[in-house]
Design an enzyme around this catalytic site. Structure first.
Site, PDB file in Angstrom:
ATOM      1  N   PHE A   1      -0.505  16.452   3.986  1.00  0.00           N
ATOM      2  CA  PHE A   1      -0.785  15.761   2.870  1.00  0.00           C
ATOM      3  C   PHE A   1       0.095  15.703   1.748  1.00  0.00           C
ATOM      4  O   PHE A   1       0.741  16.652   1.331  1.00  0.00           O
ATOM      5  CB  PHE A   1      -2.082  16.688   2.363  1.00  0.00           C
ATOM      6  CG  PHE A   1      -2.905  15.894   1.491  1.00  0.00           C
ATOM      7  CD1 PHE A   1      -3.664  14.807   1.256  1.00  0.00           C
ATOM      8  CD2 PHE A   1      -2.596  16.052   0.023  1.00  0.00           C
ATOM      9  CE1 PHE A   1      -4.318  14.218   0.476  1.00  0.00           C
ATOM     10  CE2 PHE A   1      -3.092  15.350  -1.039  1.00  0.00           C
ATOM     11  CZ  PHE A   1      -4.015  14.179  -0.807  1.00  0.00           C
TER      12      PHE A   1
ATOM     13  N   ASP B   1      -3.147   5.815   6.934  1.00  0.00           N
ATOM     14  CA  ASP B   1      -3.351   7.158   7.416  1.00  0.00           C
ATOM     15  C   ASP B   1      -4.339   6.660   8.700  1.00  0.00           C
ATOM     16  O   ASP B   1      -3.885   6.591   9.905  1.00  0.00           O
ATOM     17  CB  ASP B   1      -4.218   7.794   6.509  1.00  0.00           C
ATOM     18  CG  ASP B   1      -4.563   9.111   6.726  1.00  0.00           C
ATOM     19  OD1 ASP B   1      -3.869   9.808   7.583  1.00  0.00           O
ATOM     20  OD2 ASP B   1      -5.503   9.793   6.042  1.00  0.00           O
TER      21      ASP B   1
ATOM     22  N   LYS C   1       1.271   7.459   8.584  1.00  0.00           N
ATOM     23  CA  LYS C   1       1.089   8.665   9.365  1.00  0.00           C
ATOM     24  C   LYS C   1       0.379   8.183  10.657  1.00  0.00           C
ATOM     25  O   LYS C   1      -0.851   8.172  10.914  1.00  0.00           O
ATOM     26  CB  LYS C   1      -0.098   9.517   8.702  1.00  0.00           C
ATOM     27  CG  LYS C   1       0.528  10.175   7.329  1.00  0.00           C
ATOM     28  CD  LYS C   1      -0.549  11.241   7.078  1.00  0.00           C
ATOM     29  CE  LYS C   1      -0.713  11.387   5.654  1.00  0.00           C
ATOM     30  NZ  LYS C   1      -1.772  12.409   5.452  1.00  0.00           N
TER      31      LYS C   1
ATOM     32  N   ASP D   1      -1.699  10.954  -5.317  1.00  0.00           N
ATOM     33  CA  ASP D   1      -2.292  11.944  -5.993  1.00  0.00           C
ATOM     34  C   ASP D   1      -2.699  12.963  -5.137  1.00  0.00           C
ATOM     35  O   ASP D   1      -3.166  12.824  -3.946  1.00  0.00           O
ATOM     36  CB  ASP D   1      -3.287  11.363  -6.947  1.00  0.00           C
ATOM     37  CG  ASP D   1      -4.655  10.878  -6.149  1.00  0.00           C
ATOM     38  OD1 ASP D   1      -4.328  10.504  -5.176  1.00  0.00           O
ATOM     39  OD2 ASP D   1      -5.863  11.324  -6.636  1.00  0.00           O
TER      40      ASP D   1
ATOM     41  N   ARG E   1       1.071  11.968  -9.371  1.00  0.00           N
ATOM     42  CA  ARG E   1       1.249  10.710  -9.211  1.00  0.00           C
ATOM     43  C   ARG E   1       2.681  10.509  -9.891  1.00  0.00           C
ATOM     44  O   ARG E   1       3.458   9.514  -9.387  1.00  0.00           O
ATOM     45  CB  ARG E   1       0.300   9.733  -9.877  1.00  0.00           C
ATOM     46  CG  ARG E   1      -1.089   9.484  -9.151  1.00  0.00           C
ATOM     47  CD  ARG E   1      -1.578   8.284  -9.350  1.00  0.00           C
ATOM     48  NE  ARG E   1      -3.185   8.323  -9.243  1.00  0.00           N
ATOM     49  CZ  ARG E   1      -3.884   8.053  -8.182  1.00  0.00           C
ATOM     50  NH1 ARG E   1      -3.069   7.546  -7.163  1.00  0.00           N
ATOM     51  NH2 ARG E   1      -5.214   8.155  -8.022  1.00  0.00           N
TER      52      ARG E   1
ATOM     53  N   GLU F   1       0.811  -1.176   0.075  1.00  0.00           N
ATOM     54  CA  GLU F   1      -0.075   0.169  -0.036  1.00  0.00           C
ATOM     55  C   GLU F   1       0.894   1.405  -0.162  1.00  0.00           C
ATOM     56  O   GLU F   1       1.973   1.258   0.467  1.00  0.00           O
ATOM     57  CB  GLU F   1      -1.065  -0.038   1.265  1.00  0.00           C
ATOM     58  CG  GLU F   1      -1.558   1.104   1.646  1.00  0.00           C
ATOM     59  CD  GLU F   1      -2.646   1.736   0.440  1.00  0.00           C
ATOM     60  OE1 GLU F   1      -2.485   1.576  -0.754  1.00  0.00           O
ATOM     61  OE2 GLU F   1      -3.935   2.120   0.782  1.00  0.00           O
ATOM     62  N   ASP F   2       0.486   2.393  -0.540  1.00  0.00           N
ATOM     63  CA  ASP F   2       1.023   3.448  -0.518  1.00  0.00           C
ATOM     64  C   ASP F   2       1.111   4.335   0.757  1.00  0.00           C
ATOM     65  O   ASP F   2       2.364   4.627   1.110  1.00  0.00           O
ATOM     66  CB  ASP F   2       0.486   4.637  -1.541  1.00  0.00           C
ATOM     67  CG  ASP F   2      -1.088   4.948  -1.522  1.00  0.00           C
ATOM     68  OD1 ASP F   2      -1.724   4.325  -0.565  1.00  0.00           O
ATOM     69  OD2 ASP F   2      -1.782   5.650  -2.154  1.00  0.00           O
TER      70      ASP F   2
HETATM   71  P1  5GP Z   1      -6.525   5.197   5.271  1.00  0.00           P
HETATM   72  O1  5GP Z   1      -7.175   6.442   5.967  1.00  0.00           O
HETATM   73  O2  5GP Z   1      -7.834   4.241   5.332  1.00  0.00           O
HETATM   74  O3  5GP Z   1      -5.636   4.516   6.260  1.00  0.00           O
HETATM   75  O4  5GP Z   1      -5.986   5.623   4.034  1.00  0.00           O
HETATM   76  C1  5GP Z   1      -6.994   5.759   3.054  1.00  0.00           C
HETATM   77  C2  5GP Z   1      -6.381   6.329   1.994  1.00  0.00           C
HETATM   78  O5  5GP Z   1      -6.048   7.675   1.932  1.00  0.00           O
HETATM   79  C3  5GP Z   1      -4.772   5.712   1.213  1.00  0.00           C
HETATM   80  O6  5GP Z   1      -4.712   4.438   0.771  1.00  0.00           O
HETATM   81  C4  5GP Z   1      -4.264   6.959   0.478  1.00  0.00           C
HETATM   82  O7  5GP Z   1      -4.566   6.617  -0.992  1.00  0.00           O
HETATM   83  C5  5GP Z   1      -5.170   8.159   0.824  1.00  0.00           C
HETATM   84  N1  5GP Z   1      -4.359   8.998   1.804  1.00  0.00           N
HETATM   85  C6  5GP Z   1      -4.141   9.092   3.024  1.00  0.00           C
HETATM   86  N2  5GP Z   1      -3.307  10.255   3.263  1.00  0.00           N
HETATM   87  C7  5GP Z   1      -2.680  10.677   2.165  1.00  0.00           C
HETATM   88  C8  5GP Z   1      -1.842  11.760   1.671  1.00  0.00           C
HETATM   89  O8  5GP Z   1      -1.354  12.508   2.452  1.00  0.00           O
HETATM   90  N3  5GP Z   1      -1.836  11.849   0.281  1.00  0.00           N
HETATM   91  C9  5GP Z   1      -2.583  11.186  -0.621  1.00  0.00           C
HETATM   92  N4  5GP Z   1      -2.349  11.362  -1.765  1.00  0.00           N
HETATM   93  N5  5GP Z   1      -3.313  10.366  -0.275  1.00  0.00           N
HETATM   94  C10 5GP Z   1      -3.463   9.894   1.042  1.00  0.00           C
END
Ligand code: 5GP
Length: 184
Positions: free
Chosen positions: A149, A100, A128, A156, A162, A96-97
């Site tokens: 962010f 969060d 994070k 993206d 990206r 996963e990238d």
């Molecule tokens: P989660 O909040 O469920 O852990 O993450 C959900 C999605 O939010 C991640 O897969 C990612 O694609 C997007 N995301 C969270 N933080 C960031 C950020 O700082 N930048 C970008 N571009 N996407 C984010």
């Protein structure tokens, strides 16, 4: 044009991806691994990672969507494109990238566990930790980052940026709402 500042350079990324790949290669030595990338954000990281692994591995991809009203995420997640490979009895590594709130990966891990893989681990490029809404710990982490962010290296902002080779922080804070611009 939105103001951006480099947070992690492509050279630092390259070094760190090689380090993680070495650890993963040691941990899975002699085993076959199925890497499951979460679209779209993980595609750049996964492409770099796989070329640095000294392992026999296969790949598949999953796409998820998070539902909510307006720009506020409800935390309800759905699979919109499933993997095509049966994972029963396999060694699965989710790629996963960024983690969060932890909601996306917690959801996916639970869903994939139901399919009875032999092992299931998670590798994230960015973490994070201070943003968690649910407890979640990845097995392999590229970099811990603060609550900013970020874009680039597959990540993206409204589908832009990206392609950037570095991880950049978006500086125009008014452009980024609580959940704005976050697509998976
Ligand atoms: P989660 O909040 O469920 O852990 O993450 C959900 C999605 O939010 C991640 O897969 C990612 O694609 C997007 N995301 C969270 N933080 C960031 C950020 O700082 N930048 C970008 N571009 N996407 C984010």
């Amino acid at each position: 044009m939105i103001k951006k500042e480099i947070l992690i350079t492509s050279a630092a990324i390259d070094r760190r991806v090689a380090e993680i790949a070495d650890v993963i290669s040691r941990d899975y030595e002699g085993k076959e691994v199925l890497l499951i990338g979460i679209l779209k954000g993980a595609f750049v990281f996964m492409a770099d990672l796989i070329r640095k692994l000294h392992l026999s591995c296969k790949v598949d991809f999953v796409r998820l969507a998070s539902y909510g009203t307006g720009t506020v995420s409800s935390g309800k997640i759905m699979i919109t494109k499933d993997i095509e490979t049966p994972i029963k009895g396999k060694n699965v590594l989710i790629v996963e990238d960024i983690v969060d709130t932890g909601l996306t990966l917690s959801f996916l891990v639970e869903k994939l566990k139901e399919r009875d893989p032999h092992s299931l681990k998670v590798c994230v490029f960015l973490d994070k930790k201070e943003r968690r809404k649910t407890p979640f710990e990845a097995d392999y982490i590229g970099f811990d980052i603060p609550d900013r962010f970020v874009v680039g290296y597959g990540l993206d902002f409204n589908e832009m940026y990206r392609f950037l080779p570095d991880i950049c922080e978006i500086k125009d804070s008014q452009e980024i709402g609580e959940e704005n611009g976050r697509s998976m």
